[in-house]
Design a protein around this motif. Structure first.
Motif, PDB file in Angstrom:
ATOM      1  N   GLY A  53      -1.742  -0.052  -3.740  1.00  6.82           N
ATOM      2  CA  GLY A  53      -1.489   1.373  -3.827  1.00  6.82           C
ATOM      3  C   GLY A  53      -1.557   1.987  -2.440  1.00  6.82           C
ATOM      4  O   GLY A  53      -2.051   1.384  -1.492  1.00  6.82           O
ATOM      5  N   LYS A  54      -1.075   3.209  -2.328  1.00  2.00           N
ATOM      6  CA  LYS A  54      -1.032   3.905  -1.039  1.00  2.00           C
ATOM      7  C   LYS A  54      -2.431   4.131  -0.478  1.00  2.00           C
ATOM      8  O   LYS A  54      -2.647   4.034   0.733  1.00  2.00           O
ATOM      9  CB  LYS A  54      -0.285   5.239  -1.205  1.00  2.00           C
ATOM     10  CG  LYS A  54      -0.137   6.046   0.061  1.00  2.00           C
ATOM     11  CD  LYS A  54       0.910   5.471   0.978  1.00  2.00           C
ATOM     12  CE  LYS A  54       1.367   6.421   2.063  1.00  2.00           C
ATOM     13  NZ  LYS A  54       0.367   6.892   2.968  1.00  2.00           N
ATOM     14  N   THR A  79       3.630   4.291  -4.193  1.00  2.00           N
ATOM     15  CA  THR A  79       3.283   5.648  -3.777  1.00  2.00           C
ATOM     16  C   THR A  79       4.076   6.647  -4.613  1.00  2.00           C
ATOM     17  O   THR A  79       5.153   6.319  -5.115  1.00  2.00           O
ATOM     18  CB  THR A  79       3.566   5.859  -2.269  1.00  2.00           C
ATOM     19  OG1 THR A  79       3.248   7.197  -1.915  1.00  2.00           O
ATOM     20  CG2 THR A  79       5.011   5.559  -1.918  1.00  2.00           C
ATOM     21  N   ARG A  80       3.535   7.837  -4.741  1.00  2.00           N
ATOM     22  CA  ARG A  80       4.243   8.892  -5.469  1.00  2.00           C
ATOM     23  C   ARG A  80       5.100   9.728  -4.524  1.00  2.00           C
ATOM     24  O   ARG A  80       5.898  10.545  -4.954  1.00  2.00           O
ATOM     25  CB  ARG A  80       3.247   9.796  -6.205  1.00  2.00           C
ATOM     26  CG  ARG A  80       2.555   9.095  -7.359  1.00  2.00           C
ATOM     27  CD  ARG A  80       1.626  10.031  -8.112  1.00  2.00           C
ATOM     28  NE  ARG A  80       0.901   9.320  -9.133  1.00  2.00           N
ATOM     29  CZ  ARG A  80      -0.320   8.816  -8.973  1.00  2.00           C
ATOM     30  NH1 ARG A  80      -0.952   8.948  -7.824  1.00  2.00           N
ATOM     31  NH2 ARG A  80      -0.910   8.180  -9.965  1.00  2.00           N
ATOM     32  N   SER A  81       4.908   9.562  -3.216  1.00  3.53           N
ATOM     33  CA  SER A  81       5.659  10.354  -2.247  1.00  3.53           C
ATOM     34  C   SER A  81       6.711   9.500  -1.548  1.00  3.53           C
ATOM     35  O   SER A  81       6.662   8.275  -1.593  1.00  3.53           O
ATOM     36  CB  SER A  81       4.702  10.978  -1.225  1.00  3.53           C
ATOM     37  OG  SER A  81       3.726  10.049  -0.831  1.00  3.53           O
ATOM     38  N   PHE A  91       7.879   0.613   0.609  1.00  5.94           N
ATOM     39  CA  PHE A  91       7.203   1.582  -0.249  1.00  5.94           C
ATOM     40  C   PHE A  91       8.013   1.757  -1.520  1.00  5.94           C
ATOM     41  O   PHE A  91       9.240   1.827  -1.497  1.00  5.94           O
ATOM     42  CB  PHE A  91       7.022   2.914   0.485  1.00  5.94           C
ATOM     43  CG  PHE A  91       6.031   2.809   1.610  1.00  5.94           C
ATOM     44  CD1 PHE A  91       4.675   2.986   1.369  1.00  5.94           C
ATOM     45  CD2 PHE A  91       6.446   2.491   2.893  1.00  5.94           C
ATOM     46  CE1 PHE A  91       3.753   2.860   2.394  1.00  5.94           C
ATOM     47  CE2 PHE A  91       5.533   2.359   3.928  1.00  5.94           C
ATOM     48  CZ  PHE A  91       4.182   2.548   3.671  1.00  5.94           C
ATOM     49  N   VAL A  92       7.308   1.800  -2.652  1.00  6.68           N
ATOM     50  CA  VAL A  92       7.950   1.816  -3.962  1.00  6.68           C
ATOM     51  C   VAL A  92       7.456   3.013  -4.747  1.00  6.68           C
ATOM     52  O   VAL A  92       6.241   3.231  -4.850  1.00  6.68           O
ATOM     53  CB  VAL A  92       7.581   0.518  -4.740  1.00  6.68           C
ATOM     54  CG1 VAL A  92       8.191   0.527  -6.124  1.00  6.68           C
ATOM     55  CG2 VAL A  92       7.974  -0.715  -3.964  1.00  6.68           C
ATOM     56  N   ASN A  93       8.385   3.796  -5.298  1.00  6.01           N
ATOM     57  CA  ASN A  93       7.955   4.814  -6.257  1.00  6.01           C
ATOM     58  C   ASN A  93       8.761   4.696  -7.544  1.00  6.01           C
ATOM     59  O   ASN A  93       8.959   5.646  -8.251  1.00  6.01           O
ATOM     60  CB  ASN A  93       7.945   6.233  -5.674  1.00  6.01           C
ATOM     61  CG  ASN A  93       9.284   6.654  -5.105  1.00  6.01           C
ATOM     62  OD1 ASN A  93      10.292   6.001  -5.350  1.00  6.01           O
ATOM     63  ND2 ASN A  93       9.295   7.736  -4.352  1.00  6.01           N
ATOM     64  N   ASP A  94       9.185   3.444  -7.839  1.00  3.49           N
ATOM     65  CA  ASP A  94       9.859   3.118  -9.104  1.00  3.49           C
ATOM     66  C   ASP A  94       8.817   3.007 -10.215  1.00  3.49           C
ATOM     67  O   ASP A  94       7.620   3.013  -9.961  1.00  3.49           O
ATOM     68  CB  ASP A  94      10.564   1.752  -9.011  1.00  3.49           C
ATOM     69  CG  ASP A  94      11.725   1.758  -8.035  1.00  3.49           C
ATOM     70  OD1 ASP A  94      12.089   2.840  -7.548  1.00  3.49           O
ATOM     71  OD2 ASP A  94      12.250   0.660  -7.756  1.00  3.49           O
ATOM     72  N   GLY A 117      -8.682   0.363  -8.536  1.00 11.18           N
ATOM     73  CA  GLY A 117      -8.347   1.769  -8.738  1.00 11.18           C
ATOM     74  C   GLY A 117      -7.132   2.015  -9.607  1.00 11.18           C
ATOM     75  O   GLY A 117      -6.866   1.324 -10.581  1.00 11.18           O
ATOM     76  N   GLU A 118      -6.385   3.053  -9.200  1.00  8.23           N
ATOM     77  CA  GLU A 118      -5.262   3.566  -9.984  1.00  8.23           C
ATOM     78  C   GLU A 118      -4.231   2.491 -10.327  1.00  8.23           C
ATOM     79  O   GLU A 118      -3.827   2.352 -11.478  1.00  8.23           O
ATOM     80  CB  GLU A 118      -4.537   4.678  -9.202  1.00  8.23           C
ATOM     81  CG  GLU A 118      -5.398   5.841  -8.780  1.00  8.23           C
ATOM     82  CD  GLU A 118      -5.719   6.774  -9.919  1.00  8.23           C
ATOM     83  OE1 GLU A 118      -4.878   6.926 -10.814  1.00  8.23           O
ATOM     84  OE2 GLU A 118      -6.820   7.343  -9.902  1.00  8.23           O
ATOM     85  N   LEU A 119      -3.802   1.753  -9.318  1.00 12.30           N
ATOM     86  CA  LEU A 119      -2.745   0.771  -9.525  1.00 12.30           C
ATOM     87  C   LEU A 119      -3.203  -0.327 -10.489  1.00 12.30           C
ATOM     88  O   LEU A 119      -2.482  -0.682 -11.420  1.00 12.30           O
ATOM     89  CB  LEU A 119      -2.315   0.171  -8.191  1.00 12.30           C
ATOM     90  CG  LEU A 119      -1.042  -0.656  -8.210  1.00 12.30           C
ATOM     91  CD1 LEU A 119       0.145   0.164  -8.715  1.00 12.30           C
ATOM     92  CD2 LEU A 119      -0.753  -1.207  -6.826  1.00 12.30           C
TER      93      LEU A 119
END
Length: 177
Positions: A53-54, A79-81, A91-94, A117-119
């Motif tokens: 994750g980012k 990442t969401r950005s 970087f992937v936001n798919d 964490g999140e991922l």
């Protein structure tokens, strides 16, 4: 027919399940007497792709490192950005599930989830994780960043093996589906 690649978590935690202190410090981990690299090099040879994750990526980049630690692997950072790819990272936001299924269907070695964490939570809830290799340090932190976030899921595991690295114990589990 080739075998499907596995998504593997390889990480260290305190005995009470934290991967870092609240301020993201790992100092407690480096105080524990290990043995060699505690199995890292052997594990690292089994993977050719790294996912993180980012937040984990930002932490890695803040460390005093001479070169990117996963230079010889395909490295994807979720990442969401919108972030520009670098020489070492895409970087992937798919959609996480679709992206990981695509990776698993490709030829290659296993895929490593770096960090928790999140991922990790997303991967677990989507039933994408195949194995957990957890190296437990003989330390109790009491609070910090938990390896597994609270959530609406349950994992049934099968123990594949254990190893000792001086004061560390490695637990290798396969996730039952």
């Amino acid at each position: 027919m080739s075998k499907k690649r596995k998504l593997v978590l390889f990480i260290a935690s305190s005995l009470d399940g934290y991967i870092a202190t609240k301020d993201e410090s790992l100092e407690w981990l480096f105080k524990v007497e290990g043995e060699g690299d505690n199995g890292f090099a052997d594990f690292y040879e089994t993977v050719d792709t790294v996912l993180m994750g980012k937040r984990t990526y930002d932490w890695v980049m803040k460390q005093d490192i001479k070169e990117f630690p996963y230079k010889n692997k395909e490295c994807y950072v979720f990442t969401r950005s919108a972030v520009e790819d670098t020489e070492n990272v895409q970087f992937v936001n798919d959609d996480v599930t679709h992206f990981v299924h695509k990776l698993k269907d490709q030829e290659g070695k296993n895929i490593w989830i770096v960090g928790g964490g999140e991922l990790l939570q997303s991967f677990i809830q989507e039933k994408l994780v195949n194995e957990l290799i957890l190296t437990v340090a003989p330390t109790i932190l009491g609070k910090g960043i938990p390896l597994f976030k609270e959530g609406d899921y349950q994992l049934d595991l099968s123990l594949k093996g254990t190893r000792n690295f001086n004061q560390f114990v490695e637990l290798h589990y396969e996730i039952k589906n």
